[in-house]
Design an enzyme around this catalytic site. Structure first.
Site, PDB file in Angstrom:
ATOM      1  N   LYS A 136      -6.372  -7.205   0.989  1.00 43.28           N
ATOM      2  CA  LYS A 136      -7.304  -7.873   2.214  1.00 43.28           C
ATOM      3  C   LYS A 136      -7.092  -9.212   2.504  1.00 43.28           C
ATOM      4  O   LYS A 136      -7.297  -9.289   4.086  1.00 43.28           O
ATOM      5  CB  LYS A 136      -8.713  -7.770   1.450  1.00 43.28           C
ATOM      6  CG  LYS A 136      -9.019  -6.589   1.351  1.00 43.28           C
ATOM      7  CD  LYS A 136     -10.518  -6.346   0.509  1.00 43.28           C
ATOM      8  CE  LYS A 136     -10.951  -5.181   0.045  1.00 43.28           C
ATOM      9  NZ  LYS A 136     -10.762  -3.937   0.874  1.00 43.28           N
ATOM     10  N   ASP A 193       0.930  -1.389  -0.141  1.00 45.20           N
ATOM     11  CA  ASP A 193       0.152   0.005  -0.147  1.00 45.20           C
ATOM     12  C   ASP A 193       0.893   1.346  -0.036  1.00 45.20           C
ATOM     13  O   ASP A 193       1.678   1.480   0.674  1.00 45.20           O
ATOM     14  CB  ASP A 193      -0.940   0.172   1.353  1.00 45.20           C
ATOM     15  CG  ASP A 193      -1.790  -1.172   1.131  1.00 45.20           C
ATOM     16  OD1 ASP A 193      -2.146  -1.744   0.263  1.00 45.20           O
ATOM     17  OD2 ASP A 193      -2.805  -1.232   2.307  1.00 45.20           O
ATOM     18  N   GLY A 202      -1.887   3.168   8.094  1.00 46.17           N
ATOM     19  CA  GLY A 202      -1.617   1.837   7.909  1.00 46.17           C
ATOM     20  C   GLY A 202      -2.462   0.668   7.904  1.00 46.17           C
ATOM     21  O   GLY A 202      -2.875   0.911   9.319  1.00 46.17           O
ATOM     22  N   ASP A 248     -10.938  -5.467   7.426  1.00 46.27           N
ATOM     23  CA  ASP A 248     -10.063  -6.676   7.222  1.00 46.27           C
ATOM     24  C   ASP A 248      -9.716  -7.199   8.847  1.00 46.27           C
ATOM     25  O   ASP A 248      -9.616  -8.292   9.081  1.00 46.27           O
ATOM     26  CB  ASP A 248      -8.600  -6.551   6.666  1.00 46.27           C
ATOM     27  CG  ASP A 248      -9.017  -5.912   5.089  1.00 46.27           C
ATOM     28  OD1 ASP A 248      -9.900  -6.328   4.704  1.00 46.27           O
ATOM     29  OD2 ASP A 248      -8.358  -5.185   4.509  1.00 46.27           O
ATOM     30  N   GLU A 258     -10.470 -10.199  -3.979  1.00 46.13           N
ATOM     31  CA  GLU A 258      -9.353  -9.446  -4.636  1.00 46.13           C
ATOM     32  C   GLU A 258      -8.590 -10.646  -5.489  1.00 46.13           C
ATOM     33  O   GLU A 258      -7.588 -10.216  -6.018  1.00 46.13           O
ATOM     34  CB  GLU A 258      -8.427  -8.728  -3.817  1.00 46.13           C
ATOM     35  CG  GLU A 258      -9.298  -7.382  -3.301  1.00 46.13           C
ATOM     36  CD  GLU A 258      -8.400  -6.460  -2.517  1.00 46.13           C
ATOM     37  OE1 GLU A 258      -8.552  -5.348  -2.306  1.00 46.13           O
ATOM     38  OE2 GLU A 258      -7.256  -6.860  -1.885  1.00 46.13           O
ATOM     39  N   GLY A 260     -20.752  -0.478  14.913  1.00 41.15           N
ATOM     40  CA  GLY A 260     -20.484  -1.853  15.561  1.00 41.15           C
ATOM     41  C   GLY A 260     -21.004  -2.763  14.268  1.00 41.15           C
ATOM     42  O   GLY A 260     -20.482  -2.374  13.297  1.00 41.15           O
TER      43      GLY A 260
HETATM   44  O1  RIB Z   1      -8.965  -3.357   2.875  1.00 39.13           O
HETATM   45  C1  RIB Z   1      -7.924  -2.667   2.811  1.00 39.13           C
HETATM   46  C2  RIB Z   1      -6.905  -3.141   1.825  1.00 39.13           C
HETATM   47  O2  RIB Z   1      -7.383  -2.769   0.481  1.00 39.13           O
HETATM   48  C3  RIB Z   1      -5.699  -2.350   1.708  1.00 39.13           C
HETATM   49  O3  RIB Z   1      -4.421  -2.767   2.271  1.00 39.13           O
HETATM   50  C4  RIB Z   1      -5.444  -2.383   0.122  1.00 39.13           C
HETATM   51  O4  RIB Z   1      -4.217  -2.994   0.028  1.00 39.13           O
HETATM   52  C5  RIB Z   1      -6.629  -2.986  -0.389  1.00 39.13           C
HETATM   53  O5  RIB Z   1      -6.474  -4.381  -0.848  1.00 39.13           O
END
Ligand code: RIB
Length: 308
Positions: free
Chosen positions: A38, A11, A290, A255, A137, A227
């Site tokens: 993700k 990222d 981050g 995530d 993804e 929430g």
């Molecule tokens: O959900 C966040 C993530 O989405 C980021 O870290 C980025 O890489 C994208 O995949």
């Protein structure tokens, strides 16, 4: 064992006063490089709670510095990386702008993630006590193949329907719902998915109930500061509040929820506790810039430590 099949990205993050719209340019003083994707984010979130050796990541990176760094970061976080393949495509890279309120906009250049294949997953890794975690993804048909393999071994399937592909057909969605035990979405994804089943819903609670019924599964909706909600196949709706925080960067909060939730499922925790741990871990993860930087370790999650 928690198995994550999904994306690994690097990222590139720029802090901006306002996220630019189409045709606009904004200046950021600098940028930071963070580990993301993700799949990898969810693996780190799970491993921080589950401890070393309990989480395995499968996916694909390039033969490049980003790929080596991404694998090294997972290993440093206690994630088993032996199922990550190095291919000829570049490692995935995400371009992220974060505004003053901690909100973000993300563009993912998928690279090697688009060549990830379930053929690299030996069937022996799936057992009745496995929790398989999937997102959107890497190619859908590969995730579906992994899910079917895992399900035939009696494993639990957690599918984070993020991002919802523009071209997601009803058939794809029904296939996904058919194999999934726990569907995790945000409010928008819930409404989007319900609409694709042909039933437009205006509230995410109604959309979650519809998805839960359609798939005979539990549909969890992450709702940020509100929430999380869980609609069960038998028609119940649970709600857990999120701790109040001032977010610095919400990237990866969803995530973190998914990884923490999967960890709790692997420990056979009740749904209510899995939701509480997910919400608290996700809130804590927003306190530094981050996706992975502020994901908590087990001792930092009071929903777990207060129960000892
Ligand atoms: O959900 C966040 C993530 O989405 C980021 O870290 C980025 O890489 C994208 O995949």
């Amino acid at each position: 064992m928690i198995v994550i099949f999904g994306s690994l990205n690097i990222d590139l993050v720029a802090r901006v006063p306002v996220i630019p719209g189409p045709g606009r340019t904004v200046l950021a003083p600098s940028y930071e490089t963070h580990f993301g994707g993700k799949g990898a984010n969810q693996a780190v979130a799970a491993a921080r709670l589950a401890g070393p050796g309990n989480v395995r990541m499968a996916g694909r990176v390039g033969h490049d510095g980003f790929g080596e760094d991404a694998i090294g970061n997972l290993a440093a976080n206690g994630v088993e990386t032996g199922l990550i393949v190095r291919g000829s495509e570049p490692t995935g890279c995400a371009f992220i702008t974060v505004d003053a309120s901690g909100e973000n906009a993300i563009t993912v250049a998928s690279g090697a993630n688009l060549a990830a294949t379930a053929a690299d997953l030996p069937s022996a890794i799936f057992r009745a006590d496995t929790v398989l975690v999937l997102q959107m993804e890497v190619p859908f048909e590969q995730s579906l193949r992994a899910a079917r393999l895992a399900k035939s071994a009696g494993a639990q399937i957690v599918w984070n329907l993020a991002p919802v592909p523009a071209a997601m057909s009803v058939t794809m969605l029904r296939d996904l719902l058919d194999v999934t035990g726990f569907l995790i979405v945000n409010e928008h994804e819930a409404i989007d998915a319900a609409a694709r089943l042909g039933t437009p819903e205006t509230s995410f609670e109604a959309a979650a109930a519809l998805l839960a019924k359609a798939g005979r599964l539990t549909c969890v909706v992450t709702a940020g500061a509100q929430g999380a909600y869980a609609a069960t196949a038998d028609g119940r709706l649970l709600h857990v509040s999120a701790p109040t925080i001032t977010p610095v960067d919400t990237t990866g909060a969803g995530d973190t929820f998914v990884g923490a939730f999967a960890c709790m499922l692997g420990e056979q925790a009740p749904l209510q506790l899995a939701l509480e741990v997910g919400c608290e871990a996700a809130a804590l993860s927003c306190l530094r810039i981050g996706a992975q930087a502020a994901m908590p370790v087990r001792s930092a999650v009071t929903a777990l430590t207060d129960r000892r």
